[in-house]
Design a protein around this motif. Structure first.
Motif, short mmCIF file in Angstrom:
data_model
loop_
_atom_site.label_atom_id
_atom_site.label_comp_id
_atom_site.label_asym_id
_atom_site.label_seq_id
_atom_site.Cartn_x
_atom_site.Cartn_y
_atom_site.Cartn_z
N ALA B 318 13.33 6.91 3.40
CA ALA B 318 13.56 6.38 4.74
C ALA B 318 12.89 5.01 4.93
N TYR B 319 11.83 4.79 4.21
CA TYR B 319 11.11 3.53 4.36
C TYR B 319 10.48 3.17 3.02
N CYS B 320 9.97 1.96 2.92
CA CYS B 320 9.14 1.68 1.76
C CYS B 320 7.86 0.99 2.16
N VAL B 321 6.85 1.15 1.33
CA VAL B 321 5.54 0.59 1.59
C VAL B 321 5.30 -0.55 0.60
N THR B 322 5.11 -1.74 1.16
CA THR B 322 4.88 -2.91 0.32
C THR B 322 3.42 -3.31 0.43
N GLU B 323 2.79 -3.46 -0.71
CA GLU B 323 1.40 -3.91 -0.70
C GLU B 323 1.36 -5.41 -0.95
N VAL B 324 0.61 -6.10 -0.10
CA VAL B 324 0.44 -7.53 -0.32
C VAL B 324 -1.04 -7.76 -0.63
N VAL B 325 -1.29 -8.40 -1.79
CA VAL B 325 -2.66 -8.63 -2.21
C VAL B 325 -3.08 -10.01 -1.71
N LEU B 326 -4.07 -10.02 -0.81
CA LEU B 326 -4.58 -11.30 -0.31
C LEU B 326 -5.49 -11.92 -1.37
N ASP B 327 -5.90 -13.14 -1.14
CA ASP B 327 -6.91 -13.71 -2.01
C ASP B 327 -8.13 -12.81 -1.91
N ASP B 328 -8.90 -12.73 -2.96
CA ASP B 328 -10.07 -11.86 -3.01
C ASP B 328 -9.70 -10.38 -2.99
N GLU B 329 -8.47 -10.08 -3.44
CA GLU B 329 -8.07 -8.70 -3.76
C GLU B 329 -7.99 -7.74 -2.58
#
Lengths: 267, 391
Positions: B318-329
C-alpha cells in the motif's frame, strides 16, 4: 538391519536385568506351597497349609492387621500434613524457605537406623514402645518427605494464575484452594498417599526397634519368624507383600500415565 | 446479554489518586493519578516495567500499595481483599480452570455468589451467547482453541455483571488475525454492556483502535493521557512521540519562538517548529514519516527542507518507506503511497521536505539519551543558533 540387531540385543539385556531383579523375590512363591516345614527349594511336596496358617495364626493375623492399620493412618496423616507443607513451600514467600524444605525432606537422607535409635529412646522414655501411636508417629516421619516432594512437584506444574483468577471471581483464598488447586492436585495426592502407605508398610528397621511382642507389624513378624523358627508361613507373607507391592506399582503406573496425558493438554 | 441488561451493568467511575508502589528500592508506580468516566475504554500503554501492570494489580487487589487511593464510584476499594472487589479480570493466559467445562468455568463466579441454580444456568447461557460460544459449554478448556478459550475467560469475567473489567494483555498470546477479530469483538461487547474497561497492552495499534482514552506509562508515571489522536498528533514529550507510531527525530536547539536550529553538516539551518518557545533549549524536532515528502525538486508548498541522498527503499504494497541519508549519516524516513513516492535509485541526491505545521519541537528529558553524533550535532547547532539568532 544392524539397528534391528542392536534392538534385539538391548531387549535381551533388559530381559536379563529384569529376571535378575525379580527372580530372587519370586523364589518365595513356591516356597509358600511347601508340604513340609522347611525352606527347601524347590519344595519336595506341596500344600496350602501355610496359607491357612497365615490367616488362622493370631500372631500373623494381628501383624497383618497392624501393618495395614498403621500404613492407612500414616497415608492419611502425611498426605494432609505434607500437602499443607508443600503448598506453603511452593507458594509462600518467606525467608528460610530453602532451609525448611531441606529440613522437611531430611529423613530421606539420614541413615534410617539413626532415626530408629532416636525414636526408640524417646518412645522408651514416654512408655510408648509397642503402641499404634508410636508406629504412626515414626512412620509419618519416614513417609512425610515422599509426600512433600510429590505434591511440590505437582504444585509446580500448576499455573498459580488459576488461584488468582479464582480470587478475582469471588473465591476467598481458602475457597480457591479447595475448588481449584486441590482438584487439580488429585493425582499427585493419590501418588503421594500410595508412596506414604508403601513407606510405612515396608519399614522394618524402625519397626524392629519400637515394636513389642504385643504389637508387631508384618515385616517385624517375618523377620522374627525367620530368625526364631523354621516356618514357611514367612514365604506366604512375602508372597502376599510382593503381590500388594506389584498391584500398587501397577496402579501408580496407570495413574501416572493418565496424568502425563492430562498435563500435556492442560498447557 | 439483552439490551435491557444495560441499566444494571453500567460502568463504574474509577479514580486513582496519587498511587505509589515500591518494590524494595525500585519505584514501580510513582504518585500516579487518573480519573476514568463510567463506560470508558481506557488503555494503559507502555513498555514492560513502566508500571501499567502494577497499577492494574493494585486495582484488582493483588498488590498492596504504599500510598494513594483507588476509588470505585467514590468508595475506596483498597481495604477490600481481591475476592470482594467485584471486578472482572481477564488474564493474558486465560487462566481457565482445566478441570471444569467452559460452562462450569463461567458458572464459577455465580456459585461463589450463591446464585440459585436455575439463574446460574440462564446467566451462563447468556454469557456464552454473548461471546458466540453457545454450543461450547460442555467442552473442557483443552478442547477449545486459544481464541475460544479467551472468549470463555471473557464470559467468565462478565457473567457476574461487574461494573469494571480489567484486561491484562488479553490478546498477546493470539496470532495477528485472531487478535484483530477479538479486538472488534471486545469493543462490541464493551459498547453493548456499557461497562468500564481498563485494558493493558504494549501494542500501540491495539491501544489506538480500541480506546476512548490512552494513558501512556513510562517509568512508573503516566507520561500523557488523552485520545489516540491527541497522543499521536500532540505528544507531550519525546517518550510519547517515540512510543506512539513512527517518527523522525532531528537533534535541534531552539533559536526563538517557532524556530529551531539544525546542524546539517557544516552549515546550520533554521527550521520552523511548533512548540518552540524560548531560545537555547535542546531537544528534538519530530516529524512523522507520512508527512515527509521526497523530491528531486524543492516543493514550494512545503516550507521545510533538507537535502540528502536516497538510502534504502522498502516496499509494503500500500505504501513504501524511503530512507534519506542526510550528511553525517542521520536518516529521515518518508512513508508515502506507492504512486506518490519518488522512484529513486540509492545514492540519488534529493530534497526531504515537510510542512512546518507537522513539525513539533520536544525538549530532551533527563532520561533521553542522545547518541554521540546527536550531541555533537547539537554542539555544532549551539554555535549556529546564536549565529542565526543574532545574524
Amino acid at each position: 538391519m544392524s539397528a534391528r540387531k542392536g534392538r534385539a540385543a538391548l531387549m535381551v539385556f533388559c530381559g536379563l536385568v529384569m529376571v535378575l531383579l525379580i527372580a530372587p523375590a519370586l523364589v518365595a512363591v513356591p516356597m509358600g506351597f511347601n508340604g513340609r516345614a522347611t525352606f527347601e527349594f524347590p519344595p519336595q511336596s506341596w500344600s496350602t497349609r501355610w496359607y491357612e496358617n497365615l490367616v488362622t495364626d493370631v500372631t500373623w493375623r494381628d501383624a497383618i492387621v497392624n501393618s495395614f492399620k498403621v500404613a492407612a493412618i500414616v497415608a492419611i496423616v502425611t498426605t494432609v500434613m505434607g500437602t499443607a507443607a508443600a503448598y506453603g513451600l511452593a507458594r509462600g514467600r518467606f525467608p528460610g524457605r530453602g532451609a525448611v524444605m531441606a529440613l522437611a525432606t531430611a529423613p530421606m537422607i539420614i541413615p534410617i537406623v539413626l532415626v530408629a535409635i532416636a525414636l526408640y529412646a524417646i518412645f522408651l522414655e514416654q512408655k510408648m514402645v509397642g503402641t499404634l501411636e508410636a508406629f504412626v508417629i515414626a512412620h509419618s516421619l519416614i513417609a512425610l518427605p515422599f509426600v512433600i516432594v510429590t505434591v511440590t512437584a505437582g504444585l509446580k506444574s500448576l499455573d498459580d494464575g488459576l488461584e488468582r483468577a479464582a480470587r478475582t471471581l469471588g473465591a476467598s483464598p481458602a475457597v480457591a484452594f479447595f475448588t481449584v488447586t486441590l482438584p487439580l492436585l488429585k493425582r499427585s495426592l493419590a501418588v503421594a498417599a500410595a508412596l506414604a502407605f508403601a513407606a510405612s508398610f515396608d519399614d522394618v528397621v524402625v519397626a524392629i526397634f519400637i515394636s513389642s511382642p504385643e504389637f508387631q507389624t508384618l515385616p517385624v513378624k517375618i523377620y522374627s519368624s525367620l530368625t526364631d523358627t523354621v516356618d514357611p508361613t514367612v514365604a506366604v507373607a512375602s508372597t502376599i507383600t510382593l503381590a500388594i507391592a506389584a498391584l500398587g506399582m501397577a496402579v501408580a503406573f496407570v495413574v501416572m500415565t493418565k496424568r502425563g496425558v492430562e498435563g500435556d493438554a492442560a498447557r | 446479554m439483552q439490551p435491557d441488561d444495560r441499566s444494571m451493568a453500567v460502568g463504574a467511575r474509577v479514580e486513582i489518586r496519587n498511587l505509589t508502589k515500591r518494590f524494595g528500592s525500585v519505584v514501580a508506580v510513582e504518585d500516579t493519578s487518573l480519573s476514568i468516566e463510567p463506560g470508558q475504554f481506557v488503555t494503559f500503554l507502555g513498555p514492560s516495567g513502566s508500571g501499567k501492570t502494577t497499577t492494574l494489580n493494585a486495582i484488582s487487589g493483588f498488590t498492596d500499595v504504599d500510598g494513594g487511593e483507588i476509588l470505585l464510584d467514590g468508595t475506596s476499594i483498597l481495604s477490600l481483599p481481591a475476592h470482594k472487589r467485584n471486578i472482572g479480570v481477564v488474564f493474558q493466559h486465560y487462566a481457565l480452570f482445566p478441570h471444569m467445562t467452559a460452562a462450569d468455568n463461567v458458572a464459577f463466579p455465580l456459585k461463589r455468589r450463591r446464585v440459585p441454580k436455575a439463574q446460574v444456568r440462564e446467566k451462563v447461557r447468556r454469557a456464552l451467547e454473548l461471546v458466540h460460544l453457545a454450543d461450547y459449554g460442555g467442552r473442557l478448556p483443552r478442547e477449545l482453541s486459544g481464541g475460544q478459550q479467551q472468549r470463555v475467560a471473557l464470559a467468565r469475567a462478565l457473567v457476574f455483571e461487574p461494573r469494571l473489567l480489567l484486561m491484562d494483555e488479553p490478546l498477546a498470546a493470539l496470532d495477528r488475525r485472531l487478535r484483530d477479530a477479538m479486538q472488534v469483538e471486545i469493543k462490541r461487547i464493551q459498547e453493548q454492556l456499557g461497562i468500564t474497561v481498563i485494558y493493558v497492552t504494549h501494542d500501540q495499534d491495539e491501544a489506538m483502535t480500541m480506546s476512548d482514552v490512552v494513558a501512556i506509562f513510562n517509568e512508573g508515571r503516566i507520561a500523557q493521557i488523552g485520545t489516540a489522536a491527541d497522543l499521536y498528533e500532540r505528544p507531550a514529550d519525546l517518550f510519547v512521540a517515540r512510543f506512539m507510531g513512527e517518527s523522525n527525530r532531528l537533534p535541534v536547539i531552539t533559536c526563538d519562538e517557532g524556530a529551531v536550529a539544525f546542524a546539517a553538516g557544516a552549515e546550520t539551518l533554521r527550521l520552523r517548529a511548533r512548540n518552540a518557545t524560548e531560545a537555547g533549549v535542546r531537544g528534538m524536532l519530530v516529524v512523522r514519516p507520512e508527512n515527509v515528502l521526497v523530491g528531486r525538486e524543492r516543493d514550494p508548498g512545503l516550507d521545510s527542507s533538507l537535502t540528502g541522498r536516497i538510502g534504502r527503499v522498502r516496499y509494503f504494497g500500500a505504501y513504501c518507506v524511503t530512507e534519506v541519508v542526510l550528511d553525517d549519516e542521520l536518516i529521515v524516513r518518508s512513508r508515502q503511497p506507492v504512486e506518490v513516492a519518488l522512484e529513486a535509485v540509492e545514492g540519488d541526491r534529493v530534497h526531504v521536505q515537510w510542512n512546518s505545521r507537522h513539525a513539533l519541537f520536544l525538549r530532551s528529558g533527563e532520561g533521553d539519551q542522545l547518541s554521540g553524533s546527536a550531541s555533537s550535532f547539537l554542539d555544532a547547532a549551539d554555535g549556529g543558533a546564536e549565529a542565526v539568532a543574532h545574524g
